[in-house]
Design a protein around this motif. Structure first.
Motif, PDB file in Angstrom:
ATOM      1  N   ASN A  36      -4.531 -29.319  19.900  1.00 17.78           N
ATOM      2  CA  ASN A  36      -3.695 -29.328  21.104  1.00 17.78           C
ATOM      3  C   ASN A  36      -3.931 -28.027  21.873  1.00 17.78           C
ATOM      4  O   ASN A  36      -3.104 -27.112  21.841  1.00 17.78           O
ATOM      5  CB  ASN A  36      -2.220 -29.455  20.726  1.00 17.78           C
ATOM      6  N   PRO A  37      -5.067 -27.919  22.540  1.00 12.59           N
ATOM      7  CA  PRO A  37      -5.421 -26.654  23.195  1.00 12.59           C
ATOM      8  C   PRO A  37      -4.475 -26.325  24.347  1.00 12.59           C
ATOM      9  O   PRO A  37      -3.743 -27.197  24.838  1.00 12.59           O
ATOM     10  CB  PRO A  37      -6.843 -26.918  23.702  1.00 12.59           C
ATOM     11  N   PRO A  38      -4.470 -25.078  24.801  1.00 11.49           N
ATOM     12  CA  PRO A  38      -3.571 -24.660  25.888  1.00 11.49           C
ATOM     13  C   PRO A  38      -3.875 -25.389  27.189  1.00 11.49           C
ATOM     14  O   PRO A  38      -5.005 -25.817  27.431  1.00 11.49           O
ATOM     15  CB  PRO A  38      -3.839 -23.156  25.996  1.00 11.49           C
ATOM     16  N   LYS A  39      -2.853 -25.492  28.030  1.00 10.26           N
ATOM     17  CA  LYS A  39      -2.969 -26.180  29.315  1.00 10.26           C
ATOM     18  C   LYS A  39      -2.589 -25.231  30.446  1.00 10.26           C
ATOM     19  O   LYS A  39      -1.611 -24.505  30.359  1.00 10.26           O
ATOM     20  CB  LYS A  39      -2.059 -27.411  29.350  1.00 10.26           C
ATOM     21  N   LEU A  40      -3.367 -25.274  31.506  1.00  9.64           N
ATOM     22  CA  LEU A  40      -3.121 -24.426  32.665  1.00  9.64           C
ATOM     23  C   LEU A  40      -2.139 -25.096  33.613  1.00  9.64           C
ATOM     24  O   LEU A  40      -2.299 -26.263  33.969  1.00  9.64           O
ATOM     25  CB  LEU A  40      -4.446 -24.145  33.386  1.00  9.64           C
ATOM     26  N   ARG A  41      -1.117 -24.361  34.036  1.00 13.67           N
ATOM     27  CA  ARG A  41      -0.150 -24.817  35.030  1.00 13.67           C
ATOM     28  C   ARG A  41      -0.221 -23.839  36.202  1.00 13.67           C
ATOM     29  O   ARG A  41       0.363 -22.770  36.157  1.00 13.67           O
ATOM     30  CB  ARG A  41       1.272 -24.836  34.455  1.00 13.67           C
ATOM     31  N   THR A  42      -0.961 -24.213  37.242  1.00 14.34           N
ATOM     32  CA  THR A  42      -1.116 -23.295  38.378  1.00 14.34           C
ATOM     33  C   THR A  42       0.101 -23.310  39.298  1.00 14.34           C
ATOM     34  O   THR A  42       0.428 -22.288  39.914  1.00 14.34           O
ATOM     35  CB  THR A  42      -2.366 -23.652  39.198  1.00 14.34           C
TER      36      THR A  42
ATOM     37  N   ARG B 257      -4.099 -14.863  39.756  1.00 11.50           N
ATOM     38  CA  ARG B 257      -4.357 -16.281  39.998  1.00 11.50           C
ATOM     39  C   ARG B 257      -5.363 -16.836  38.995  1.00 11.50           C
ATOM     40  O   ARG B 257      -6.524 -16.443  38.973  1.00 11.50           O
ATOM     41  CB  ARG B 257      -4.862 -16.484  41.427  1.00 11.50           C
ATOM     42  N   LEU B 258      -4.909 -17.756  38.195  1.00 10.56           N
ATOM     43  CA  LEU B 258      -5.753 -18.387  37.182  1.00 10.56           C
ATOM     44  C   LEU B 258      -6.490 -19.556  37.828  1.00 10.56           C
ATOM     45  O   LEU B 258      -5.879 -20.559  38.222  1.00 10.56           O
ATOM     46  CB  LEU B 258      -4.899 -18.862  36.003  1.00 10.56           C
ATOM     47  N   GLN B 259      -7.803 -19.421  37.925  1.00  6.90           N
ATOM     48  CA  GLN B 259      -8.601 -20.446  38.592  1.00  6.90           C
ATOM     49  C   GLN B 259      -8.846 -21.646  37.688  1.00  6.90           C
ATOM     50  O   GLN B 259      -8.769 -22.797  38.127  1.00  6.90           O
ATOM     51  CB  GLN B 259      -9.933 -19.848  39.041  1.00  6.90           C
ATOM     52  N   ARG B 260      -9.160 -21.366  36.440  1.00 10.63           N
ATOM     53  CA  ARG B 260      -9.354 -22.434  35.464  1.00 10.63           C
ATOM     54  C   ARG B 260      -9.434 -21.806  34.076  1.00 10.63           C
ATOM     55  O   ARG B 260      -9.629 -20.602  33.928  1.00 10.63           O
ATOM     56  CB  ARG B 260     -10.623 -23.240  35.740  1.00 10.63           C
ATOM     57  N   LEU B 261      -9.291 -22.657  33.043  1.00 14.11           N
ATOM     58  CA  LEU B 261      -9.505 -22.234  31.668  1.00 14.11           C
ATOM     59  C   LEU B 261     -10.905 -22.649  31.250  1.00 14.11           C
ATOM     60  O   LEU B 261     -11.385 -23.719  31.620  1.00 14.11           O
ATOM     61  CB  LEU B 261      -8.467 -22.859  30.737  1.00 14.11           C
ATOM     62  N   LYS B 262     -11.554 -21.804  30.458  1.00 15.60           N
ATOM     63  CA  LYS B 262     -12.913 -22.081  30.010  1.00 15.60           C
ATOM     64  C   LYS B 262     -12.910 -23.206  28.965  1.00 15.60           C
ATOM     65  O   LYS B 262     -12.038 -23.274  28.095  1.00 15.60           O
ATOM     66  CB  LYS B 262     -13.520 -20.826  29.384  1.00 15.60           C
TER      67      LYS B 262
END
Length: 551
Positions: free
Chosen positions: A64-70, A262-267
């Protein structure tokens, strides 16, 4: 459902072992550099690390990897990362057992300064032993734990910032969420160094910093790899007129407002899936200068040297976790009429894996002792060589352990695929092979004290074994030949690490272990293929140090 067969000859679950107290090489290394109370203080952590509960946490955070919430539901930018609850259990356990910044709490000065309290003299060895044992459960969360540990000595270049944040970084507590840092029980730290166009060449960084009247700076640019973006504080490199400089960048500013982060995306990474690694944009992001303008690389190197220590410890943990799985499987699985563990060739493989694990463990804990003792010159060179060699060896060792399990080791449920994906990380993180090998040359060229300190350590075993003595002579010849040093940098870094490991094992390990190491790593096949120990090796004695009990 019709029963078609009876399930037999399957290995029982590996639970109830203690990767700290049950590892003879690790406990001996701890007692060699610290007192018994240090080992006793890790009893609870060791028992938890071998429990079914901890193993379940490790499985859950990787599935259950981390999820980005922009943005939130109303369209406001929030730049948050959501983690599975098991992640927080792993982080809480690590921080509360002192694996983050806690070793610096009772050490108000730099490691090389006098006047350290007697009660703190083994703090870094204690942490290293705990880290090596605990991260066998799950390695991804070790990244923010490591950065929190490593940031403190670097942050002390700015005493006013250290006064603000250090109490939280060394608190031995974990509190998730973006809140004004001084209001939290414990803090987590990270770093932002690399950019798209430069990678390890941080002097090519394009992020700019502009001074403000209030003493802060406005940062504008990007970072290509920023792990654990939900950390509270980051050390970031940016350009001033004077050159690359280091800045402390909090996620939440002193007035309680959120900094621009600002988090653009997760690798999407090969391994380390439980840990969020991100691309970050700065746009007038607030930071405060750490160290002198234009001296950002030396400032952040304070942090990098400590993270490299954990690269060694983390790789040693990965090797040990793979060895544990291999021995456990071989002691319960039958093939061709007998247990795998009783078959001579398998004994050779397991013993060779065990030798590799013991050598990595001994060197990793020795480096931690150097932090406790303020051996900065030794650590500068030995740490780089160890980082190169131990991390470089890890993928091959894990692959060999996977072969012990055969097809069973190739399926996710065994845990070996996760270890295999993780294995190359520490060889790449904080400088890949060429960068670290060249850093070994820089350490050799910048300070005669570093070479003298490492040579003195190696020389302590001189005369104990002919093969070791021959290897030391080869190392001396390599160092004495000044032609083409960069071309030979890997050879020098590897041989330097091998001589350090050989010296430690000859002085402190049983003869069976040191003899096998010298025969396979310093002579003969040079350990290029595992499972090629010479006839007569005491394989039972070597594997018996694993601490795993045959049922």
């Amino acid at each position: 459902m019709t029963a078609t067969h009876e399930v037999t000859n399957q290995v029982p679950p590996l639970t109830g072992h203690d990767p700290i107290a049950g590892d003879t090489a690790l406990t001996e290394a701890c007692l060699r550099h610290a007192d018994p109370a240090v080992l006793a203080s890790l009893e609870g952590l060791g028992r938890l690390a071998g429990s079914e509960q901890a193993q379940e946490w490790g499985r859950l955070v990787n599935e259950n990897p981390p999820k980005l919430r922009t943005h939130d539901r109303y369209g406001h930018r929030i730049d948050e990362v959501e983690f599975h609850p098991a992640w927080h259990e792993l982080m809480r356990t690590a921080m509360e057992h002192g694996l983050g910044g806690a070793p610096w709490a009772d050490q108000p000065t730099h490691p090389t300064a006098p006047g350290r309290s007697a009660g703190d003299r083994h703090a870094h060895v204690r942490r290293a032993v705990g880290y090596l044992g605990w991260t066998q459960v799950e390695m991804g969360h070790g990244c923010p734990v490591t950065m929190t540990y490593a940031v403190v000595p670097a942050l002390r270049r700015a005493p006013e910032l250290a006064a603000r944040y250090e109490a939280g970084l060394t608190a031995g507590a974990y509190e998730f969420g973006l809140t004004e840092p001084t209001a939290k029980r414990g803090l987590v730290a990270g770093m932002g160094m690399t950019e798209k166009q430069g990678g390890s060449d941080v002097r090519a960084n394009a992020t700019r910093a502009v001074a403000r009247p209030d003493g802060s700076y406005a940062l504008t640019g990007h970072k290509w790899f920023t792990s654990a973006p939900m950390s509270d504080l980051f050390l970031v490199l940016a350009q001033l007129e004077e050159g690359v400089s280091c800045f402390a960048v909090p996620r939440v500013l002193p007035d309680g407002s959120r900094n621009v982060f600002r988090l653009q995306r997760l690798k999407d990474k090969l391994g380390d899936r439980s840990n969020a690694s991100s691309e970050v944009e700065f746009d007038g992001t607030t930071g405060w200068l750490v160290g002198e303008p234009g001296r950002g690389v030396p400032a952040i190197i304070e942090m990098v040297n400590m993270t490299r220590l954990d690269c060694v410890l983390g790789s040693a943990a990965t090797v040990r976790a793979a060895l544990t799985q291999a021995i456990h499987h071989a002691r319960h699985r039958r093939a061709f009429g007998s247990l795998l563990a009783d078959q001579p060739l398998m004994q050779n493989v397991l013993a060779d894996l065990a030798v590799e694990s013991e050598a990595a463990t001994a060197l990793g804990v020795r480096l931690a002792a150097a932090v406790d003792d303020g051996e900065e010159a030794f650590l500068r060179l030995a740490g780089a060589a160890a980082k190169y060699w131990v991390c470089k060896r890890t993928p091959g060792v894990v692959a060999e352990a996977m072969e012990v399990l055969g097809g069973n080791g190739y399926v996710e449920e065994s845990g070996l695929p996760r270890l295999y994906r993780q294995a190359p990380l520490n060889s790449i993180w904080e400088g890949s092979g060429n960068v670290i090998a060249l850093d070994v040359l820089r350490a050799l060229g910048r300070s005669e004290e570093s070479l003298a300190a490492v040579t003195a350590e190696i020389e302590l075993a001189r005369g104990a074994d002919r093969r070791f003595d021959d290897a030391v002579k080869r190392l001396s010849a390599e160092l004495g030949d000044r032609d083409g040093l960069p071309f030979r940098a890997r050879r020098i870094a590897g041989l330097l690490a091998l001589c350090l490991q050989g010296s430690l094992l000859l002085r402190h390990a049983p003869a069976a272990v040191s003899d096998a190491f010298c025969a396979s790593r310093l002579g003969g096949d040079a350990g290029t293929v595992l499972g090629t120990l010479p006839a007569g090796t005491d394989v039972a004695g070597i594997v018996g140090r694993s601490g795993l009990v045959r049922r």
